[in-house]
Enzyme design. Structure first.
Site, mmCIF file in Angstrom:
data_model
loop_
_atom_site.group_PDB
_atom_site.id
_atom_site.type_symbol
_atom_site.label_atom_id
_atom_site.label_comp_id
_atom_site.label_asym_id
_atom_site.label_seq_id
_atom_site.Cartn_x
_atom_site.Cartn_y
_atom_site.Cartn_z
ATOM 1 N N ARG A 295 0.941 -1.283 -0.027
ATOM 2 C CA ARG A 295 0.102 -0.124 -0.037
ATOM 3 C C ARG A 295 0.721 1.232 -0.072
ATOM 4 O O ARG A 295 0.540 2.069 -0.859
ATOM 5 C CB ARG A 295 -0.899 -0.002 1.154
ATOM 6 C CG ARG A 295 -1.902 1.177 1.383
ATOM 7 C CD ARG A 295 -2.405 1.174 2.575
ATOM 8 N NE ARG A 295 -2.898 -0.147 3.246
ATOM 9 C CZ ARG A 295 -4.271 -0.555 2.785
ATOM 10 N NH1 ARG A 295 -4.978 0.117 2.057
ATOM 11 N NH2 ARG A 295 -4.597 -1.580 3.495
ATOM 12 N N CYS A 363 -25.365 -2.816 -8.456
ATOM 13 C CA CYS A 363 -26.970 -3.337 -7.952
ATOM 14 C C CYS A 363 -26.631 -3.614 -6.675
ATOM 15 O O CYS A 363 -26.956 -4.830 -6.544
ATOM 16 C CB CYS A 363 -27.443 -4.079 -9.226
ATOM 17 S SG CYS A 363 -27.571 -3.366 -10.829
HETATM 18 C C1 LIG Z 1 -0.100 -7.780 2.175
HETATM 19 C C2 LIG Z 1 1.139 -8.213 2.491
HETATM 20 C C3 LIG Z 1 1.915 -7.131 2.671
HETATM 21 C C4 LIG Z 1 1.880 -5.842 2.341
HETATM 22 O O1 LIG Z 1 0.976 -5.083 3.158
HETATM 23 P P1 LIG Z 1 0.586 -3.479 2.887
HETATM 24 O O2 LIG Z 1 -0.442 -3.145 3.910
HETATM 25 O O3 LIG Z 1 0.091 -3.230 1.670
HETATM 26 O O4 LIG Z 1 2.178 -2.791 3.135
HETATM 27 C C5 LIG Z 1 3.377 -7.535 2.960
HETATM 28 N N1 LIG Z 1 3.627 -8.642 3.279
HETATM 29 C C6 LIG Z 1 2.758 -9.775 3.261
HETATM 30 C C7 LIG Z 1 2.969 -11.179 3.729
HETATM 31 C C8 LIG Z 1 1.392 -9.387 3.084
HETATM 32 O O5 LIG Z 1 0.368 -10.407 3.042
#
Ligand SMILES: *Cc1c(COP(=O)(O)O)cnc(C)c1O
Length: 438
Positions: A295, A363
């Protein structure tokens, strides 16, 4: 600078009539040319975020480190190419993400395979690709992977995903490090210690590190310190010195002006500082430190652009304005009650005149993108831009109502590139003949 600009990509600006621009491009013109919903990614924002993170790690961690991008945040092939050029590694969880990683030019040693239920095909593909580590999630999976490697007579480098029992403040669906999580080896009942024993005893598995991912959209760095200390306690308890430690991703981004700015520094200093302290205290050599932001790298770089259609007055007197996208391109408000903000593309700095709920066109009553925000007047044909739209939106998008996924563009140094072409009705092949799995 306008206050709202801190939510938009770093290249945000205003044209001669006060209209919204990104990377020097007129957003309304892009919407006109490419249609809406339209997703825009800003190259400068992506690079800036990665460079800040790299600089912080360089100055705060004297050992080896790596940043691996969590592909699930958004990983269209052309976007994967950009991430590779910037110098990131990548975390993948499926054949599709593995395929894009390879096509984008990532070397196997920059790739980790995650997931709580990897298929034999996924494990084999990662092994053949030479993935740096397969992140084993349970005792059952450890035995499964060992049987595959024994059969194939190949060694597999692995990490174990540990559930450190650390609670974090975020939406329950994106908490992953607490004891009730479906992910990882639990510590308190001895599974984690048992996993380390079995992995080290295996002829085919090579345990090279421990991993923990606590959750997503975190604003407090303390849990990362706790996780680092739980992982090292666990290792010490079984006489194991990990060569690599990953503290996962999860660092949050502000989505509205009510959210605090969340600089990267506290995250990196907590993770780097805690790993350093714990290892130095035990006189262990510093491990390779891995951080896995998803993210944080993709969210702010992305902007979603919609066109206004119908408007009406709700029973409580408030205004409902319908956009031409919604939960099919962005399921986050429906899944996590996520909050966003929005501006009018032609006048992003216009004064708000009324409380407005921006709904989608699909919907279901839950298809509301933004509940009750103060907006200027909106009428049919106006364009609306929603910032912080780069992560977990297109990657979680669907064809609900047989909607076509939007076009996604990359804006950089005056150029426009297509990351994803808009789907056409004929491409959602719900009517294709069934074929058995190959
Ligand atoms: C989803 C995930 C991330 C990244 O998470 P963010 O909140 O997008 O930074 C990193 N490592 C693992 C193992 C994940 O499942």
């Amino acid at each position: 600078m306008h206050p709202i600009d801190r939510l938009f990509p770093v290249s945000v600006g205003r044209g001669p009539r006060g209209e919204l621009t990104l990377a020097g491009q007129d957003v309304a013109a892009l919407a006109q040319n490419w249609g809406t919903p339209l997703y825009l990614y800003d190259g400068a924002t992506l690079r800036q975020e990665v460079q800040t993170l790299q600089t912080l790690l360089k100055t705060q961690y004297p050992g080896v480190w790596e940043i691996t991008y969590a592909a699930k945040a958004y990983f269209a092939l052309n976007f994967a190419r950009k991430l590779h050029e910037i110098g990131l590694g990548v975390d993948v969880v499926s054949l599709g993400e593995l395929y894009n990683a390879r096509q984008a030019g990532f070397q196997g040693e920059r790739v980790h395979l995650h997931g709580n239920n990897k298929s034999e095909d996924e494990l084999m593909a990662a092994l053949k690709f030479g993935a740096h580590a397969i992140v084993v999630d349970s005792l059952e999976e450890l035995a499964f992977l060992e049987s595959i490697t024994a059969r194939e007579q190949i060694q597999a480098a692995i990490w174990l995903r540990i559930t450190p029992g650390v609670n974090v403040a975020t939406h329950p669906s994106i908490q992953t490090g607490h004891a009730a999580s479906k992910f990882g080896f639990l510590m308190e009942d001895g599974q984690a210690a048992e996993g380390i024993h079995r992995a080290r005893a295996s002829r085919w598995l090579k345990l090279i590190g421990l991993h923990a991912h606590l959750g997503s959209q975190l604003f407090d760095a303390e849990p990362y310190r706790e996780a680092a200390s739980r992982l090292t306690e666990l290792a010490e308890g079984v006489d194991y010195i990990p060569a690599e430690i990953s503290l996962g991703g999860g660092w949050g981004v502000p989505y509205t002006l009510d959210d605090a700015e969340n600089p990267l520094e506290p995250w990196v200093s907590a993770a780097a500082g805690a790993v350093r302290t714990e290892f130095e205290r035990r006189n262990w050599p510093l491990p390779k430190l891995v951080l896995e932001p998803g993210r944080r790298i993709a969210a702010r770089a992305g902007v979603a652009v919609y066109t206004v259609g119908t408007s009406k007055t709700a029973s409580d007197g408030s205004t409902i304005v319908a956009l031409d996208g919604g939960m099919a391109d962005n399921p986050r408000p429906a899944l996590y009650q996520s909050r966003y903000t929005a501006v009018r593309v032609d006048r992003p700095d216009a004064e708000p005149v009324r409380e407005t709920t921006l709904v989608g066109k699909y919907c279901e009553s839950g298809d509301q993108l933004i509940r009750k925000i103060d907006m200027p007047e909106l009428k049919r044909g106006d364009r609306v831009a929603i910032p912080v739209s780069g992560a977990y939106q297109i990657s979680m998008s669907s064809n609900y109502n047989l909607a076509q996924r939007p076009a996604v563009l990359w804006l950089d140094e005056g150029r426009v590139e297509v990351l994803q072409a808009r789907e056409k009705p004929g491409e959602m092949r719900y009517w294709s003949e069934a074929s058995p799995a190959e």
